[in-house]
Design an enzyme around this catalytic site. Structure first.
Site, PDB file in Angstrom:
ATOM      1  N   ASP A 161       1.257  -1.183  -0.358  1.00  0.00           N
ATOM      2  CA  ASP A 161       0.094   0.049   0.106  1.00  0.00           C
ATOM      3  C   ASP A 161       0.723   1.426  -0.129  1.00  0.00           C
ATOM      4  OD1 ASP A 161      -2.104   1.562  -0.053  1.00  0.00           O
ATOM      5  OD2 ASP A 161      -3.005   0.558   1.261  1.00  0.00           O
ATOM      6  N   SER A 179     -11.741   9.934   6.585  1.00  0.00           N
ATOM      7  CA  SER A 179     -13.265   9.248   5.772  1.00  0.00           C
ATOM      8  C   SER A 179     -12.432   7.580   4.665  1.00  0.00           C
ATOM      9  CB  SER A 179     -13.144   9.868   4.307  1.00  0.00           C
ATOM     10  OG  SER A 179     -11.719   9.740   3.700  1.00  0.00           O
ATOM     11  N   LEU A 203     -11.950   6.076   8.218  1.00  0.00           N
ATOM     12  CA  LEU A 203     -12.811   4.663   9.327  1.00  0.00           C
ATOM     13  C   LEU A 203     -13.622   3.712   9.126  1.00  0.00           C
ATOM     14  CD1 LEU A 203     -10.845   6.741  11.873  1.00  0.00           C
ATOM     15  CD2 LEU A 203      -9.765   5.048  10.557  1.00  0.00           C
ATOM     16  N   ARG A 239     -14.698   2.072   7.675  1.00  0.00           N
ATOM     17  CA  ARG A 239     -15.177   0.871   6.771  1.00  0.00           C
ATOM     18  C   ARG A 239     -14.112  -0.350   7.542  1.00  0.00           C
ATOM     19  NH1 ARG A 239     -15.099   4.337   3.757  1.00  0.00           N
ATOM     20  NH2 ARG A 239     -13.169   4.077   2.026  1.00  0.00           N
ATOM     21  N   ASP A 280      -9.162  -1.469  -5.342  1.00  0.00           N
ATOM     22  CA  ASP A 280     -10.466   0.038  -5.455  1.00  0.00           C
ATOM     23  C   ASP A 280     -10.554   0.837  -7.497  1.00  0.00           C
ATOM     24  OD1 ASP A 280      -8.787   2.189  -5.406  1.00  0.00           O
ATOM     25  OD2 ASP A 280      -9.474   2.382  -3.966  1.00  0.00           O
ATOM     26  N   CYS A 327     -15.263   3.811  -5.334  1.00  0.00           N
ATOM     27  CA  CYS A 327     -16.602   3.512  -4.317  1.00  0.00           C
ATOM     28  C   CYS A 327     -16.085   5.284  -3.486  1.00  0.00           C
ATOM     29  CB  CYS A 327     -15.241   3.241  -2.997  1.00  0.00           C
ATOM     30  SG  CYS A 327     -15.919   1.229  -2.807  1.00  0.00           S
ATOM     31  N   CYS A 375     -18.255  20.903  -8.162  1.00  0.00           N
ATOM     32  CA  CYS A 375     -18.810  19.691  -7.736  1.00  0.00           C
ATOM     33  C   CYS A 375     -17.973  19.455  -6.124  1.00  0.00           C
ATOM     34  CB  CYS A 375     -18.005  18.737  -8.162  1.00  0.00           C
ATOM     35  SG  CYS A 375     -16.534  18.204  -9.079  1.00  0.00           S
TER      36      CYS A 375
END
Ligand code: ZN
Length: 488
Positions: free
Chosen positions: A164, A171, A173, A175, A232, A290, A445
């Site tokens: 990684d 944001s 935490l 999941r 992802d 996601c 956005c």
């Protein structure tokens, strides 16, 4: 006359190169006993230590599958043919890879720790020692990697590699339960390593703080038995798949979106690969990530745990693996479905006429990088940008700006700019008449990508007014202008 025993290609190397034997015998067990007593290596592959036929070996008498518990007692007569077929849906070669190694002994502390495994006949002492001998590489320590890593560590997988390059963000935490609040800002591999080592100090954790790439994947994969894909994005999925096919590794796959998940085991030597299932990625932007589409926090917990379960069965060489099966999970309706997968004979990476023999440029393959060149100066010049700070200054000095927010209504509920009018990206062209072309228009956005798409779409549709993209979106506004606007 006798019974003919056909040996499959994969096992002939253990049978002195022979493709068939003529043997006398009254039952399948008796015939196979004769064949394997003359071929000790073949016996090791067909039978477990308890002299049971291994679960991944299917035996057919003539055309009948005799895969029942009594299969060795099935009577045979002269002229019959017994076929040995290693199951495509089994899980064996990893077992072979691990079993070829000398299995490490368990210490008394480990025996105490793993007692619930040891008393299960399906795992037992031998299975636990296989787990200890196994080397599993996890790509990513995010939503899927969190439960995966925690269960594999707890189960006693002897060596866990983690790849990684990201840093723990608040944001995550919701999941990524391997990380905690106090880890925010730390590299994920450090945070994950500490947590996994705390779960099980008996295992070895090897960390790679790097982005998986076509340059490093093959070398990384070679040292591991199983690769677990917890990424992802599509470029990395195809990279993981191709690198697994080229190195002969099993790829334990999981993916998630909102409340739907998928899981499978792609292992080209035994069945379909990811490209057999999805020869080509969706065009960029069609399937949101996601980060764009959201994900129910518990979903990666369930799918990641399924991946951990598959990895463990592959190591044990037991149970029924998800090879050639795609499991679909709908957490909202609480339904599991299963699709049969088939190896694609034209698969460009695992088929007999494969054209991909080395790793390629996966960003380009997924359409994320134009193969020719970056946008021209002209194209760049067409997209005018403004920073959050500049926008604030201009509003403060009373400039007449209209602000269009192209996010979705539920995002608008979370955080908004007071002056902004909401027109979601999907409606922006249809509602073009609500935007005054005589006023300068700032489009925003969450992060600046969708607003750029909106500007492109409006220009293509012939919108005549001046359009300016807010660089970094409302997130930049919160960072640089008004921290009271929540970030999500
Ligand atoms: Zn394939």
């Amino acid at each position: 006359m006798a019974v003919t025993v056909l040996i499959p290609t994969a096992l002939r190397q253990f049978a002195g190169g022979q493709s068939e034997f003529q043997v006398e015998g009254k039952t399948v067990g008796e015939v196979l006993e004769r064949v394997t007593s003359a071929n000790a290596d073949l016996r090791k592959h067909l039978y477990s230590d308890e002299s049971r036929l291994r679960s991944f070996v299917n035996v057919y008498v003539n055309d009948e599958d005799i895969r029942s518990s009594e299969r060795l007692n099935t009577p045979v007569k002269d002229g019959d043919t017994i076929s040995i077929v290693p199951a495509i849906a089994g899980g064996a070669a990893t077992e072979a890879a691990v079993a070829d190694r000398e299995l490490p002994k368990l210490s008394n502390e480990e025996i105490a720790r793993y007692s619930r495994h040891l008393i299960m006949p399906e795992v037992g002492m031998e299975g636990q020692r296989k787990l200890k001998a196994a080397r599993v590489l996890m790509i990513g320590t995010g939503g899927l990697g969190a439960p995966l890593g925690m269960y594999l560590a707890a189960a006693g997988v002897g060596t866990l590699g983690i790849v990684d390059f990201d840093v723990v963000d608040e944001s995550n935490l919701q999941r990524q339960i391997v990380h905690g609040t106090r880890d925010v800002g730390r590299p994920k591999i450090e945070s994950a390593r500490d947590r996994l080592q705390d779960i099980n100090p008996h295992i070895k954790i090897e960390t790679y703080e790097t982005r998986l790439s076509s340059e490093n994947a093959l070398e990384l994969f070679r040292d591991y038995d199983i690769i677990v894909d917890g990424t992802d994005n599509f470029p990395t999925r195809y990279l993981v798949n191709d690198a697994c096919v080229l190195t002969g590794k099993a790829n334990v796959y999981g993916s998630i979106f909102r409340f739907e998940g998928q899981a499978s085991v792609f292992w080209a030597e035994r069945g379909a690969c990811y490209r057999c299932l999805y020869p080509e990625p969706p065009p960029p932007g069609l399937v949101p990530s996601c980060a764009e589409g959201g994900v129910l926090g518990v979903l990666p917990g369930i799918v990641g745990a399924i991946q951990a379960n598959e990895a463990i069965k592959l190591i044990l060489g037991a149970g029924e693996s998800l090879i050639n099966r795609l499991l679909l999970f709908d957490a909202w309706r609480m339904r599991f479905r299963e699709l049969k997968l088939r190896k694609d004979p034209d698969c460009p990476v695992c088929g007999p006429h494969a054209t991909i023999k080395e790793l390629i440029d996966y960003e380009e393959f997924c359409g994320l990088r134009p193969p020719v060149a970056a946008p021209t100066q002209e194209e760049k010049a067409q997209m005018e940008e403004i920073t959050a700070t500049e926008l604030k200054q201009r509003l403060d000095q009373g400039d007449d700006l209209q602000i269009i927010d192209v996010r979705e209504p539920h995002e608008y509920e979370i955080a908004k700019l007071e002056q902004a009018k909401l027109i979601p990206l999907g409606q922006v062209v249809g509602r073009m008449n609500e935007i005054d072309p005589n006023r300068e228009t700032v489009v925003h956005c969450k992060g600046g990508v969708r607003s750029a798409k909106a500007i492109e779409a409006l220009q293509r549709a012939g919108f005549a007014g001046r359009l300016v993209n807010l660089r970094g979106g409302i997130t930049a506004w919160s960072n640089d202008v008004d921290p009271s606007v929540p970030k999500y």
